[in-house]
Structures are given as C-alpha cells and as structure tokens.
Design an enzyme around this catalytic site. Structure first.
Site, PDB file in Angstrom:
ATOM      1  N   ASP A  97      15.203  10.765 122.032  1.00 47.74           N
ATOM      2  CA  ASP A  97      15.738  11.542 120.839  1.00 47.74           C
ATOM      3  C   ASP A  97      15.385  11.140 119.731  1.00 47.74           C
ATOM      4  O   ASP A  97      15.655   9.322 119.452  1.00 47.74           O
ATOM      5  CB  ASP A  97      17.815  11.439 120.369  1.00 47.74           C
ATOM      6  CG  ASP A  97      18.346  12.688 119.948  1.00 47.74           C
ATOM      7  OD1 ASP A  97      17.596  12.374 119.140  1.00 47.74           O
ATOM      8  OD2 ASP A  97      19.916  12.681 119.651  1.00 47.74           O
ATOM      9  N   HIS A 124      13.515  18.195 112.857  1.00 48.21           N
ATOM     10  CA  HIS A 124      13.912  19.100 111.968  1.00 48.21           C
ATOM     11  C   HIS A 124      15.301  18.638 111.522  1.00 48.21           C
ATOM     12  O   HIS A 124      15.113  18.937 110.403  1.00 48.21           O
ATOM     13  CB  HIS A 124      13.617  21.216 111.645  1.00 48.21           C
ATOM     14  CG  HIS A 124      12.810  21.581 112.725  1.00 48.21           C
ATOM     15  ND1 HIS A 124      12.284  22.696 113.048  1.00 48.21           N
ATOM     16  CD2 HIS A 124      11.111  20.606 113.613  1.00 48.21           C
ATOM     17  CE1 HIS A 124      11.689  22.149 114.327  1.00 48.21           C
ATOM     18  NE2 HIS A 124      10.931  21.457 113.957  1.00 48.21           N
TER      19      HIS A 124
END
Length: 168
Positions: A97, A124
C-alpha cells in the site's frame, strides 16, 4: 514506434485519457535504449502500462510494479502474459500500500540496486505521493527520472480516491 502508439496498443489510458505521451516521449527518450534499465511503477492495476514500458524500453533489467491488495504471483503471471516470455524474467510485482511506509520500505529493502525510472501512478492521494517520493527518491540511480502522475487531487478539498479520504 512512438509512445502514443505503444500506449494505445498496450491498452493503457496514459495517452488516451491523460495525454502523458506529450511529456513522456521527450522525457523518457534518453532512457529508451539504455541497457539494463531498471523501472519501478507504483500502481500497476491490470498491467497495461507495464506492457507499454516493456515495449518502449529496449533492454530493461527490471520492470517492477507495486500495487496494494494483489496476490503478487497471480499479478506477475498476468503481466507476463501481456509482456511475453522474453520479458517475463525481469518482471517483479510487490504487494504494498503506497500509504503504508512499512510496506514501501519493504519494497526498497528488496531492491538495493534502486531504479533508473520511478513512476508514481498509485493512489493519487497527495500525502501518499509525497511520502513515496521521500522514500523512493534516494533510491533513484544517478541521472534517473522520478515522475508523479495524477496531481489533480492535490487541488481537491474533499472527496475520496480509491477508498482514501481527501481532506483539504
């Protein structure tokens, strides 16, 4: 072939939706023929951009991808189907992650050689982009290129991106 054609044939949205070909064509040209190029992309999704990089770079030594929640062997198999047998040995996928510093440090620890090109097409989320840059930029090899895509969420005050809340 030019990068626009490569992006289109690989099925990535980097040209059609984002128009990144306008910048990548110029910025990546010095690396195109580099023997032993090492590339890391955060956010590999379906692997279509990995296919594009495989087609674009002449002789990569490493085509590495990071994404969260993937079975890495299954994802690698799928990317290898896209890039072909010849390039499959240089493909490596990490399940991490981008917003988890410990997981990203594990990626760095697994690749002490670093990378020539690092492309952040991950969550993002601005905080993740900054955190990844802080961790990965020192792993960029001399003369390398670090790219952050999808900066528009930096200008959003609130919302959600891929399950991550934006708080402006």
């Amino acid at each position: 072939r030019n990068l626009t054609d490569i992006f289109d044939s690989a099925g990535t949205d980097k040209a059609s939706m984002h128009g990144y070909h306008r910048y990548y064509e110029r910025e990546l040209a010095p690396y195109r023929g580099q023997d032993g190029l090492r590339l890391l992309e955060i956010g590999v999704g379906g692997g279509h951009s990995m296919k594009a990089w495989s087609d674009y770079f002449a002789a990569p030594a490493a085509l590495h991808g990071v994404d969260r929640g993937w079975d890495t062997e299954d994802r690698r198999r799928k990317i290898c189907e896209l890039v072909g047998e010849e390039r499959c040995p240089v493909v490596k996928v990490f399940s991490a992650d981008q917003g988890n510093e410990t997981e990203m440090r594990a990626v760095i620890g697994a690749e002490p050689q670093g990378w020539d090109v690092i492309i952040d097409d991950g969550s993002h989320v601005p905080a993740h982009q900054v955190g990844s840059f802080r961790l990965l930029f020192p792993r960029l090899r001399p003369g390398g290129l670090y790219v952050v895509e999808d900066l528009t969420p930096s200008y959003q005050d609130r919302g959600d991106i891929g399950g991550y809340p934006l708080i402006g």
